[in-house]
Each structure stands twice: as C-alpha cells, then as structure tokens.
Design a protein around this motif. Sequence first.
Motif, PDB file in Angstrom:
ATOM      1  N   ILE B   9     -41.431  41.706 -37.016  1.00 20.14           N
ATOM      2  CA  ILE B   9     -40.445  40.643 -37.232  1.00 20.14           C
ATOM      3  C   ILE B   9     -40.248  39.886 -35.932  1.00 20.14           C
ATOM      4  N   THR B  10     -40.251  38.578 -36.008  1.00 13.67           N
ATOM      5  CA  THR B  10     -39.967  37.769 -34.823  1.00 13.67           C
ATOM      6  C   THR B  10     -38.561  37.180 -34.959  1.00 13.67           C
ATOM      7  N   MET B  11     -37.859  37.123 -33.835  1.00 13.82           N
ATOM      8  CA  MET B  11     -36.496  36.579 -33.822  1.00 13.82           C
ATOM      9  C   MET B  11     -36.552  35.145 -33.326  1.00 13.82           C
ATOM     10  N   LYS B  12     -35.931  34.257 -34.082  1.00 10.32           N
ATOM     11  CA  LYS B  12     -35.883  32.864 -33.652  1.00 10.32           C
ATOM     12  C   LYS B  12     -34.546  32.619 -32.968  1.00 10.32           C
ATOM     13  N   SER B  13     -34.601  32.091 -31.781  1.00  7.77           N
ATOM     14  CA  SER B  13     -33.347  31.768 -31.071  1.00  7.77           C
ATOM     15  C   SER B  13     -33.317  30.268 -30.820  1.00  7.77           C
ATOM     16  N   THR B  14     -32.146  29.717 -30.916  1.00  6.85           N
ATOM     17  CA  THR B  14     -32.023  28.270 -30.703  1.00  6.85           C
ATOM     18  C   THR B  14     -30.963  27.992 -29.652  1.00  6.85           C
ATOM     19  N   ILE B  15     -31.338  27.129 -28.714  1.00  4.36           N
ATOM     20  CA  ILE B  15     -30.371  26.678 -27.704  1.00  4.36           C
ATOM     21  C   ILE B  15     -29.915  25.285 -28.117  1.00  4.36           C
ATOM     22  N   PHE B  16     -28.587  25.105 -28.170  1.00  4.62           N
ATOM     23  CA  PHE B  16     -28.043  23.782 -28.509  1.00  4.62           C
ATOM     24  C   PHE B  16     -27.514  23.118 -27.253  1.00  4.62           C
ATOM     25  N   ILE B  17     -27.929  21.880 -27.066  1.00  2.00           N
ATOM     26  CA  ILE B  17     -27.316  21.114 -25.967  1.00  2.00           C
ATOM     27  C   ILE B  17     -26.741  19.848 -26.584  1.00  2.00           C
ATOM     28  N   LYS B  18     -25.447  19.653 -26.366  1.00  2.00           N
ATOM     29  CA  LYS B  18     -24.794  18.479 -26.979  1.00  2.00           C
ATOM     30  C   LYS B  18     -25.252  17.210 -26.269  1.00  2.00           C
ATOM     31  N   ARG B  19     -25.710  16.262 -27.020  1.00  2.00           N
ATOM     32  CA  ARG B  19     -26.199  15.002 -26.459  1.00  2.00           C
ATOM     33  C   ARG B  19     -25.109  14.275 -25.683  1.00  2.00           C
ATOM     34  N   SER B  20     -23.906  14.265 -26.232  1.00  2.00           N
ATOM     35  CA  SER B  20     -22.817  13.513 -25.588  1.00  2.00           C
ATOM     36  C   SER B  20     -22.465  14.127 -24.231  1.00  2.00           C
ATOM     37  N   GLU B  21     -22.523  15.470 -24.152  1.00  2.00           N
ATOM     38  CA  GLU B  21     -22.208  16.126 -22.873  1.00  2.00           C
ATOM     39  C   GLU B  21     -23.289  15.851 -21.836  1.00  2.00           C
ATOM     40  N   LEU B  22     -24.532  15.855 -22.299  1.00  2.00           N
ATOM     41  CA  LEU B  22     -25.640  15.569 -21.388  1.00  2.00           C
ATOM     42  C   LEU B  22     -25.544  14.140 -20.863  1.00  2.00           C
ATOM     43  N   ARG B  23     -25.238  13.207 -21.782  1.00  2.00           N
ATOM     44  CA  ARG B  23     -25.083  11.798 -21.391  1.00  2.00           C
ATOM     45  C   ARG B  23     -23.952  11.635 -20.388  1.00  2.00           C
ATOM     46  N   GLN B  24     -22.861  12.335 -20.639  1.00  2.00           N
ATOM     47  CA  GLN B  24     -21.700  12.248 -19.746  1.00  2.00           C
ATOM     48  C   GLN B  24     -22.046  12.753 -18.346  1.00  2.00           C
ATOM     49  N   GLN B  25     -22.840  13.830 -18.305  1.00  2.00           N
ATOM     50  CA  GLN B  25     -23.260  14.403 -17.032  1.00  2.00           C
ATOM     51  C   GLN B  25     -24.104  13.382 -16.254  1.00  2.00           C
ATOM     52  N   ILE B  26     -25.041  12.759 -16.980  1.00  2.00           N
ATOM     53  CA  ILE B  26     -25.945  11.786 -16.344  1.00  2.00           C
ATOM     54  C   ILE B  26     -25.151  10.569 -15.879  1.00  2.00           C
ATOM     55  N   ASP B  27     -24.275  10.050 -16.755  1.00  2.00           N
ATOM     56  CA  ASP B  27     -23.491   8.848 -16.409  1.00  2.00           C
ATOM     57  C   ASP B  27     -22.565   9.125 -15.231  1.00  2.00           C
ATOM     58  N   LEU B  28     -21.973  10.326 -15.204  1.00  2.00           N
ATOM     59  CA  LEU B  28     -21.039  10.671 -14.135  1.00  2.00           C
ATOM     60  C   LEU B  28     -21.763  10.741 -12.794  1.00  2.00           C
ATOM     61  N   LYS B  29     -22.929  11.365 -12.795  1.00  2.00           N
ATOM     62  CA  LYS B  29     -23.709  11.467 -11.550  1.00  2.00           C
ATOM     63  C   LYS B  29     -24.115  10.065 -11.073  1.00  2.00           C
ATOM     64  N   ASN B  30     -24.578   9.238 -12.007  1.00  2.00           N
ATOM     65  CA  ASN B  30     -24.987   7.877 -11.649  1.00  2.00           C
ATOM     66  C   ASN B  30     -23.797   7.060 -11.145  1.00  2.00           C
ATOM     67  N   TYR B  31     -22.621   7.298 -11.750  1.00  2.90           N
ATOM     68  CA  TYR B  31     -21.416   6.578 -11.336  1.00  2.90           C
ATOM     69  C   TYR B  31     -21.092   6.891  -9.880  1.00  2.90           C
ATOM     70  N   TYR B  32     -21.051   8.193  -9.520  1.00  5.08           N
ATOM     71  CA  TYR B  32     -20.691   8.569  -8.152  1.00  5.08           C
ATOM     72  C   TYR B  32     -21.751   8.156  -7.142  1.00  5.08           C
ATOM     73  N   MET B  33     -23.031   8.243  -7.554  1.00  2.38           N
ATOM     74  CA  MET B  33     -24.098   7.783  -6.645  1.00  2.38           C
ATOM     75  C   MET B  33     -23.953   6.287  -6.402  1.00  2.38           C
ATOM     76  N   GLY B  34     -23.641   5.544  -7.462  1.00  2.00           N
ATOM     77  CA  GLY B  34     -23.467   4.094  -7.356  1.00  2.00           C
ATOM     78  C   GLY B  34     -22.284   3.723  -6.476  1.00  2.00           C
ATOM     79  N   GLU B  35     -21.146   4.418  -6.690  1.00  2.00           N
ATOM     80  CA  GLU B  35     -19.937   4.122  -5.905  1.00  2.00           C
ATOM     81  C   GLU B  35     -20.197   4.342  -4.426  1.00  2.00           C
ATOM     82  N   SER B  36     -20.926   5.411  -4.131  1.00  2.00           N
ATOM     83  CA  SER B  36     -21.231   5.732  -2.734  1.00  2.00           C
ATOM     84  C   SER B  36     -22.188   4.695  -2.139  1.00  2.00           C
ATOM     85  N   ALA B  37     -23.223   4.323  -2.888  1.00  2.00           N
ATOM     86  CA  ALA B  37     -24.212   3.374  -2.377  1.00  2.00           C
ATOM     87  C   ALA B  37     -23.637   1.964  -2.250  1.00  2.00           C
TER      88      ALA B  37
END
Lengths: 154, 168
Positions: B9-37
């Motif tokens: 028997i093989t076990m299937k495991s699934t990792i869920f990553i919320k798209r909105s959280e990932l987008r927020q992480q990316i936008d937040l990093k870009n925001y702070y990099m932009g503010e600094s630059a």
Amino acid sequence: MTTATFDISRENILKQLYVDSAYAAQAREITGVPEKFSKLIMITEDEVSYFDRIIKLALDECTTALSLYLGRCSAKKGAGSNTYIAEIELPANYPAERLQTLAAIIESIIACRCLQEWYLTTKPEEANIPTAKLRQLKERMRETLALRKRPVKE
Amino acid sequence: MKEKKDKQITMKSTIFIKRSELRQQIDLKNYYMGESAKRKDIDADTIQSGKDDEELLYMLIRKGCNELVSAVALRFPYISFEIDDENILFTFETDYTPQAHLLPLLQQAIAEYIANETGMHWLLIRRPEMAQTHISLRLGLYENVQQLFAKIYNRKKTRRRATDLAGI
C-alpha cells in the motif's frame, strides 16, 4: 488598475496666476523697477482668454508626463466652462488618501506652466524662475506617484 | 514475494499552500524592498507588486512549482503539483505514513522556495540588478526542500568523498 477622476478648476488656476503675478510685480516695484515694466508681468482678467489655450496645453503636457509612469491618462473639458476633467489610471495599491495631494500638485503644475509661458512672452529674462519651480513640482509629482499601500492580508 | 509486493500500500500525502498567503508574502517582500530602494532611486516603485500583477505572478508561481517538482522528481518517487483557485497542492507517495512533524516543515520550506523563486523572476523582469539576494538564496532553499524529502523517504543524502571530487 483603478481610474481616478479629478476636477481641475480653471478658477483656482487663474486665482493662483493673479496672486503670483501680482506679488512678483509688487516685488519688482519695491526694488526700483519702473511701474511700466513691472506691470508687464501682472496678469489681469483681460488676459483670461489667452490663458485658456495655455491651460489646455499645460494639462495635456501634464497627462503625457503622468502616462510615462502610469496607465491611461486623459483630460477633457468638463460640463460648463470652469472645469477640466482628468482621468488617470492608478495602480490598485496606490493609497487613496493621496489622491487629493496629487490633484493639488497637478493644479500647481498647470498654473506654473502658464506662468512660465507668460514670462516667456512678457519678460523672457526672468522665465528661469517659474521653470525651476516647475521642475521641483514635477519631482514632487513623481514622488507622490511612487507611493504604494502596504499589502494587507486578504 | 511478488504477490506481497503487489499488495504493497502506498500512502498519498498532500501539502496545501494557500495562494493568497503566498501572494501576500511575495507582495510584502516586494513592498519593503521597494520602500528601501526608493530612498535612493524613486523609480524603484516599479518592483512593488499588487493586484494588477496577479496574472504575471501566477505564471511565475507556476513556473517555480514546475521547476521544484521537476528537480525533486529526479531523486524521489512520485510527486506532482496542481494549482486550483485557492491552493497549490503538492502530492507525493510514500510506502508508509510520513512522520507528522515533518509535513509542516516541508510545507514551509516549499512555500519559501516558491516565494523566493517568484520574487527572483519578478525582479529579473523589473530591475535585474536587485535580484542578487534572491539568486544567492535559491540553492539553500532548494536544499532545505530536498533534505526534508530525503528525511521523509528515509534516505541518506549521498556525500561524495573528497578523493572522488579530486578525481584521484
């Protein structure tokens, strides 16, 4: 993108022109420039029809400058003779509380541009003063356009 | 023995990553990099992403997921990814249930890798000179993911002896 619509008041621009030119003329009189020369730069209601063309030109130049940094920008005459309407496409993360500041800067740029054109016609040797001020205002506009909202959790 | 293998028997495991959280992480990093630059160069506002850039960022996220899964699939058994309206799903199969404490770590490691990869490609489009930090973090973040997969599959990381590397 969100579209912001600004009413550019022709009345406000003309008031700025009357005030700025009146103070400039007064300052020159005090420093000893004869009245017949200092009065040349003073703008009165007789010159209003001259400025209608310049205001439209300045507004077009302003929207062209804005479109370098933003999406679609356009300006047209509003209902009645006293307003122009500018439509500017701003990024979705542009802070809404800065729109009034942007509108005020646009009005100042138009007034300054009109004053520059007026000086180039009446006293070309002093046209560098409004030119320098115009450059500063454009830099301020650029700084205001560069503002962004901090992303919030959806 | 073969029958036994067929009944494995093989076990299937699934990792869920919320798209909105990932987008927020990316936008937040870009925001702070932009503010600094922006302190030095006002035109750095071009790197600050938002809702208008969703289409491009979605393409880059997809690209990042594909690269990660392709690289991991070379060394480990079945792994795939799928993107729906709300989540990014990474599915992999093991012969046994993975240790529970490893899955959240793997989820975080994958999210960080995808966020860094997306940010890197975004900056390479907008302002390539600012992408150096992302490029330098890339390998380390990928190794995190790989090592966690190795732990889940209970495999040791192959270490080459110094003599092998020297070609002696």
